[in-house]
Motif scaffolding. Sequence first.
Motif, short mmCIF file in Angstrom:
data_model
loop_
_atom_site.label_atom_id
_atom_site.label_comp_id
_atom_site.label_asym_id
_atom_site.label_seq_id
_atom_site.Cartn_x
_atom_site.Cartn_y
_atom_site.Cartn_z
N PRO A 16 -1.85 2.91 -4.74
CA PRO A 16 -2.30 3.99 -3.79
C PRO A 16 -2.64 3.61 -2.29
N ARG A 30 0.87 -1.02 -0.07
CA ARG A 30 0.13 -0.07 -0.17
C ARG A 30 0.94 1.19 0.10
N ARG A 31 0.37 2.40 -0.90
CA ARG A 31 1.19 3.54 -1.07
C ARG A 31 2.69 3.25 -1.21
#
Length: 491
Positions: free
Chosen positions: A491, A463-464
């Motif tokens: 994202p 994630r991210r």
Amino acid sequence: MKEHFGVSGIKIYAPPFRVKLEDWCGWTGNTWGKVQSVVGSSFRVRGPHESIYTMAANAVLRLIIDYDVDPAQVGFLGFGTESSTDNAAGAIVIKGMVDRALEALGHPMLSRHCEVPEFKHACLGGVYAQKGALRYLATDGRGRQAIVVCGDIAEYERGSSGEQTQGAGAVAMLLSERPVLYRVDLERTGSAADYRGPDFRKPHQRHFMNGAPPNNPARLRDFPVFSGKYSTICYVDEVLRAMDDLLAKLRITPRRFYHQVAGIFMHRPYHAMPVTGAAALYVWGLGASEAHHPELRELCAKAGADFDAALREMRSLPDLFMSFQQGKGTGEDVYPESMKVVKEFRATAKFREVVRSKLALGAAAMMDIGNLYTASLPAWIAAGLEEALGAGRELAEQEFLTVGYGSGDAAEAALIQIAPGWQEAARKIGFGDALARPVDLTRAQYEALHDGHEAPALGYEPRREFVVERLGQLRGGEQQDLGLEYYRYVP
């Protein structure tokens, strides 16, 4: 008024996958107490979705966002590494990844008018990249900003003496005129370089020779060829020569200098290496001035070393590569008396008071990240600033010695001066956050990741961050991309 250039922001990226060295000792039969005191407490392992480029891009993207950098003002993006896997492209790979992510997140992309070099010299590539960025800012890059990212994947064969000193991660730094974290004055730096043959190398040819470990094309491993004891004395010797250059420019005695600086940050492949290096700097400093020879004589007597022989060694310039070729490569044969004194000095109260205390800031945090090669020095500086911030310690205008080193061999010594109001920028570093929420690996998971196989039940969803989406397979015809990594930002 003298212009100041330096660092205004730092961000860290560390893979989530962690090997606790206490667990590793249980798997391998090594002694935990010894490993902890010499090496540290854990190291990070790159995930199955990661490469050196994803790690570096993660650090750069977080730097831009967290420090609210105007991408249009960035005219230099330098990459210091010894782990890159493309022999043609440099930092442009990272720029391309970051540009796409910035666009997807609603930010402007980095300037099209941006230099994108890669710097390579073992663990010193990041320091050379920083010097290149500072020279850019002071000349044709006036009024702009620069980003330097240092990143590496330190992997050694399982069962080798280097296995416990592994690690992975990246550090991105924002450089500017009127820096708000710390200043770097290139007129107060020292350099040294001397060819050392097989100290620590990664020749391509080794992959195709008998005895080379098998490799998985989808997850290349770049195990070095190294000579442990020889590498230690190479580190000590080259650091000493870089400091000779710096001290000559400063026109100051070693003893006075080491008492004057607020602290020391050095390249640290493992915990004990900078301790040995700093002790050697102090002992050689005693030999440089007759006024301090009584202290050196006393240490020699306690160490059972010959004072006159030790002094001759300290004033000599040995050819370490020639000594290695003659079978004298351990260091005990190059500086036999001097290294006895260094060992003795490390056991004294003065060492703890004068030298080890200078290495203390940020050292505990660095025990939990492992070997980052080019990123180890800036990571330690970041850890030190964050620790000082948390302790409420004021560092403004204080000077610290920084020493970078790259096997092969070369070293750079420089003074950095902490900027007034440094605390605001230091709050955004997030060193502790970068190491938070680790995924502790089992033996089976570690060995699978290390050997390039699918690891069982990792239970991690990116994630991210950037991931390697696929490898190109096209060969022949007008369009080829065989082996090219394609990336995606999650994202």
